[in-house]
Design a protein around this motif. Structure first.
Motif, PDB file in Angstrom:
ATOM      1  N   HIS A   1       0.843  -1.202   0.000  1.00  0.00           N
ATOM      2  CA  HIS A   1       0.000   0.000   0.000  1.00  0.00           C
ATOM      3  C   HIS A   1       0.881   1.256   0.000  1.00  0.00           C
ATOM      4  O   HIS A   1       0.671   2.179  -0.801  1.00  0.00           O
ATOM      5  N   LEU A   2       1.884   1.254   0.871  1.00  0.00           N
ATOM      6  CA  LEU A   2       2.818   2.383   0.914  1.00  0.00           C
ATOM      7  C   LEU A   2       3.549   2.510  -0.423  1.00  0.00           C
ATOM      8  O   LEU A   2       3.777   3.622  -0.917  1.00  0.00           O
ATOM      9  N   SER A   3       3.876   1.364  -1.017  1.00  0.00           N
ATOM     10  CA  SER A   3       4.586   1.389  -2.306  1.00  0.00           C
ATOM     11  C   SER A   3       3.726   2.000  -3.403  1.00  0.00           C
ATOM     12  O   SER A   3       4.247   2.670  -4.294  1.00  0.00           O
ATOM     13  N   THR A   4       2.419   1.755  -3.366  1.00  0.00           N
ATOM     14  CA  THR A   4       1.573   2.367  -4.402  1.00  0.00           C
ATOM     15  C   THR A   4       1.657   3.888  -4.288  1.00  0.00           C
ATOM     16  O   THR A   4       1.674   4.579  -5.301  1.00  0.00           O
ATOM     17  N   TYR A   5       1.756   4.369  -3.049  1.00  0.00           N
ATOM     18  CA  TYR A   5       1.899   5.817  -2.886  1.00  0.00           C
ATOM     19  C   TYR A   5       3.247   6.287  -3.433  1.00  0.00           C
ATOM     20  O   TYR A   5       3.311   7.218  -4.243  1.00  0.00           O
ATOM     21  N   VAL A   6       4.316   5.613  -3.007  1.00  0.00           N
ATOM     22  CA  VAL A   6       5.664   6.061  -3.388  1.00  0.00           C
ATOM     23  C   VAL A   6       5.888   5.950  -4.900  1.00  0.00           C
ATOM     24  O   VAL A   6       6.439   6.860  -5.518  1.00  0.00           O
ATOM     25  N   PHE A   7       5.445   4.844  -5.494  1.00  0.00           N
ATOM     26  CA  PHE A   7       5.796   4.607  -6.892  1.00  0.00           C
ATOM     27  C   PHE A   7       4.692   4.966  -7.887  1.00  0.00           C
ATOM     28  O   PHE A   7       4.951   5.109  -9.070  1.00  0.00           O
ATOM     29  N   LEU A   8       3.460   5.077  -7.415  1.00  0.00           N
ATOM     30  CA  LEU A   8       2.392   5.323  -8.381  1.00  0.00           C
ATOM     31  C   LEU A   8       1.697   6.675  -8.190  1.00  0.00           C
ATOM     32  O   LEU A   8       1.162   7.237  -9.128  1.00  0.00           O
ATOM     33  N   PHE A   9       1.682   7.190  -6.966  1.00  0.00           N
ATOM     34  CA  PHE A   9       0.949   8.427  -6.712  1.00  0.00           C
ATOM     35  C   PHE A   9       1.835   9.662  -6.710  1.00  0.00           C
ATOM     36  O   PHE A   9       1.377  10.763  -6.971  1.00  0.00           O
ATOM     37  N   SER A  10       3.110   9.487  -6.369  1.00  0.00           N
ATOM     38  CA  SER A  10       3.952  10.649  -6.097  1.00  0.00           C
ATOM     39  C   SER A  10       4.409  11.363  -7.358  1.00  0.00           C
ATOM     40  O   SER A  10       4.936  12.457  -7.281  1.00  0.00           O
TER      41      SER A  10
ATOM     42  N   ALA B   1      13.653  12.895  -7.690  1.00  0.00           N
ATOM     43  CA  ALA B   1      12.748  13.872  -8.300  1.00  0.00           C
ATOM     44  C   ALA B   1      11.434  13.990  -7.528  1.00  0.00           C
ATOM     45  O   ALA B   1      10.854  15.072  -7.444  1.00  0.00           O
ATOM     46  N   VAL B   2      10.944  12.877  -6.973  1.00  0.00           N
ATOM     47  CA  VAL B   2       9.634  12.942  -6.304  1.00  0.00           C
ATOM     48  C   VAL B   2       9.749  13.145  -4.791  1.00  0.00           C
ATOM     49  O   VAL B   2       8.746  13.370  -4.116  1.00  0.00           O
ATOM     50  N   TRP B   3      10.971  13.078  -4.285  1.00  0.00           N
ATOM     51  CA  TRP B   3      11.187  13.212  -2.849  1.00  0.00           C
ATOM     52  C   TRP B   3      10.561  14.481  -2.258  1.00  0.00           C
ATOM     53  O   TRP B   3       9.845  14.410  -1.259  1.00  0.00           O
ATOM     54  N   PRO B   4      10.776  15.667  -2.889  1.00  0.00           N
ATOM     55  CA  PRO B   4      10.177  16.881  -2.302  1.00  0.00           C
ATOM     56  C   PRO B   4       8.650  16.796  -2.203  1.00  0.00           C
ATOM     57  O   PRO B   4       8.063  17.245  -1.218  1.00  0.00           O
ATOM     58  N   THR B   5       8.007  16.209  -3.217  1.00  0.00           N
ATOM     59  CA  THR B   5       6.541  16.069  -3.187  1.00  0.00           C
ATOM     60  C   THR B   5       6.110  15.215  -2.007  1.00  0.00           C
ATOM     61  O   THR B   5       5.162  15.541  -1.295  1.00  0.00           O
ATOM     62  N   MET B   6       6.851  14.111  -1.792  1.00  0.00           N
ATOM     63  CA  MET B   6       6.467  13.201  -0.712  1.00  0.00           C
ATOM     64  C   MET B   6       6.668  13.865   0.644  1.00  0.00           C
ATOM     65  O   MET B   6       5.829  13.748   1.535  1.00  0.00           O
ATOM     66  N   LEU B   7       7.788  14.576   0.767  1.00  0.00           N
ATOM     67  CA  LEU B   7       8.067  15.264   2.030  1.00  0.00           C
ATOM     68  C   LEU B   7       6.966  16.292   2.328  1.00  0.00           C
ATOM     69  O   LEU B   7       6.454  16.385   3.445  1.00  0.00           O
TER      70      LEU B   7
END
Lengths: 234, 266
Positions: free
Chosen positions: A92-101, A126-132
């Motif tokens: 579930h967390l992976s879907t966020y990290v790899f598919l939503f971010s 590249a997506v790290w700032p969005t996740m943070l």
């Protein structure tokens, strides 16, 4: 359950727990997932639902065992059920990290196929700032992440040697956080849906029953003990 | 046969269109259930004939028009618009209809009318799956200049066919520079007012859904960023695209909001 049946039942439980995952893989391979209007959303709900459901099944073990001494060896399945809850929560967390971010899965896959493993790191950077930003700003993500971190800690300390190393008391203290994780999971669900949507009520009701059963058992047990003390004193 | 007779339009987005199958099975239409797939399963109970639309409020003369007369009133243009949901997904859809301004001119609102309210059909017998906890019927509204903007479409069809029930049959509004919830479906009344009308989502959660609801990548929704969107297309993996100011329609609409603080008026 006869003790010699346990290894066979364990295999069965593994298969049952893997069934939703195999369903997902099948939906991907058959093209059903691509026909779905919003596959990302479907995968996210699917993995999130199963993470909660396996957690509930693992929480059901104790109240069910208390119903009869014959059911006492159900405890042998609790760890694996809890671990499956962690596996699905991680998916579930992976879907966020790899598919939503905003992570570009296609580019990462193409890169890996061409032998450039570094593309995964580049994408994550590249997506790290969005996740943070999400973690700092959005409380439904915070509470969900909290639940996952708890499950991670429980998973890491689940082997018997960890129990021995920690000592039973400490281990139990830590593992009582499973209740916090389950409650946080339900809150995560409520905070994620739109105002007015009540779909999380079913999961919340199941959790309430599971927690309520413990309260009832504790109260009943205390009373019984008090009675026994009274009988002895008389 | 649901085919509509349409004419070409100058409003054409050239991006790849979402398939009709996806655009008609992935809908937010809470009168027919809360899941995206619910409306396509449940909305068949909606009766779209006979159907009338009341033109009420501050107009020269209150009148009621029949849907078939309304559809024949002006040629139906086939317009391809970007469609951006507040939930951060988007589609590209060919809609069929004509500018709402045509109907407004026909209705002859009084000079004192400053807003237009759209009230959707509410028929609980035909909506057994309607979600509780909302102040039904669905209501949306636009400022008069927004309603008169040529982009604002009075929509009767999509993909060259009459609107499927789940997409808001028989008539809805499309404002492509705003989040999708601004486009009221299955409209039965258009009311002209001098005060900002109540809108269902703004009533439910004013901090999440503003009256204006202009697509704006700089103003986040409390639960998600609006900087990017997931384009609903044929892939399994998400196709993320950056969200454009006013959903890419700045040239046609930005001037209406000159001097307004779009962070406050979200």
């Amino acid at each position: 359950m006869p003790t010699r049946a346990i290894p066979y039942v364990k295999v069965l439980v593994h298969l049952i727990c893997l069934f939703p995952l195999m369903g997902m893989i099948y939906a991907y391979r058959s093209g059903a997932l691509a026909n779905d209007a919003d596959p990302v959303n479907t995968l996210t709900h699917w993995t999130g639902d199963w993470a909660l459901w396996w957690l509930f099944v693992s929480l059901a073990v104790t109240p069910i065992r208390r119903l009869s001494p014959k059911l006492s060896n159900l405890i042998r399945f609790r760890r694996m059920l809890g671990l499956y809850a962690f596996v699905y929560a991680t998916l579930h967390l992976s879907t966020y990290v790899f598919l939503f971010s905003g992570f570009d899965v296609q580019a990462a896959l193409d890169g890996v196929r061409a032998g450039h493993l570094g593309v995964i790191g580049t994408q994550l950077k590249a997506v790290w700032p969005t996740m943070l930003d999400d973690v700092l700003k959005r409380k439904f993500i915070q509470v969900g992440l909290f639940a996952w971190v708890v499950l991670l800690a429980l998973a890491v300390t689940s082997p018997t040697f960890m129990l021995r190393a920690m000592g039973g008391k400490n281990w139990q203290r830590l593992h009582r956080f499973v209740y916090a994780a389950a409650i946080a999971g339900c809150i995560h669900y409520w905070w994620m849906v739109k105002v007015g949507v009540r779909t999380p009520w079913k999961d919340s009701a199941v959790l309430a029953v599971l927690l309520g059963a413990r309260v009832v058992w504790t109260v009943w047990n205390e009373r019984r003990k008090a009675k026994m003390v009274a009988v002895k004193a008389a | 046969d649901n085919k509509l007779k349409t004419v070409d339009s100058k409003y054409m987005v050239s991006e790849t269109q979402t398939t009709m199958q996806k655009a008609t099975t992935f809908n937010n239409f809470y009168e027919f259930g809360g899941d995206k797939s619910d409306p396509s399963h449940n909305a068949h109970t909606l009766q779209t004939r006979p159907w009338t639309i009341q033109l009420t409020g501050m107009v020269k003369k209150q009148q009621t028009v029949g849907i078939d007369d309304l559809m024949a009133y002006r040629p139906l243009e086939s317009r391809v618009y970007r469609h951006r949901c507040v939930e951060a997904w988007s589609m590209v859809i060919p809609w069929d209809g004509y500018s709402l301004s045509e109907l407004i001119n026909f209705a002859e609102p009084l000079p004192s009318a400053k807003y237009v309210q759209f009230i959707s059909n509410l028929n609980r017998k035909q909506m057994p799956e309607i979600l509780g906890g909302f102040d039904w019927p669905y209501s949306e509204g636009l400022r008069m200049d927004e309603a008169m903007n040529p982009l604002t479409l009075l929509c009767f069809g999509c993909y060259g066919e009459a609107l499927p029930n789940q997409n808001g049959a028989p008539v809805r509004v499309i404002t492509p520079w705003k989040y999708g919830f601004k486009g009221a479906k299955s409209i039965v009344q258009i009311k002209f007012t001098d005060k900002q009308p109540r809108t269902l989502w703004n009533d439910s959660a004013p901090n999440e859904y503003g009256f204006y609801a202009n697509v704006n990548p700089q103003v986040d929704h409390p639960r998600w960023s609006q900087a990017r969107e997931r384009r609903i297309d044929t892939g399994v993996f998400p196709h993320m695209v950056p969200t454009q100011m006013f959903n890419g329609y700045s040239d046609q609409v930005a001037s209406m909001y000159n001097g307004m603080d779009l962070r406050k008026n979200y």
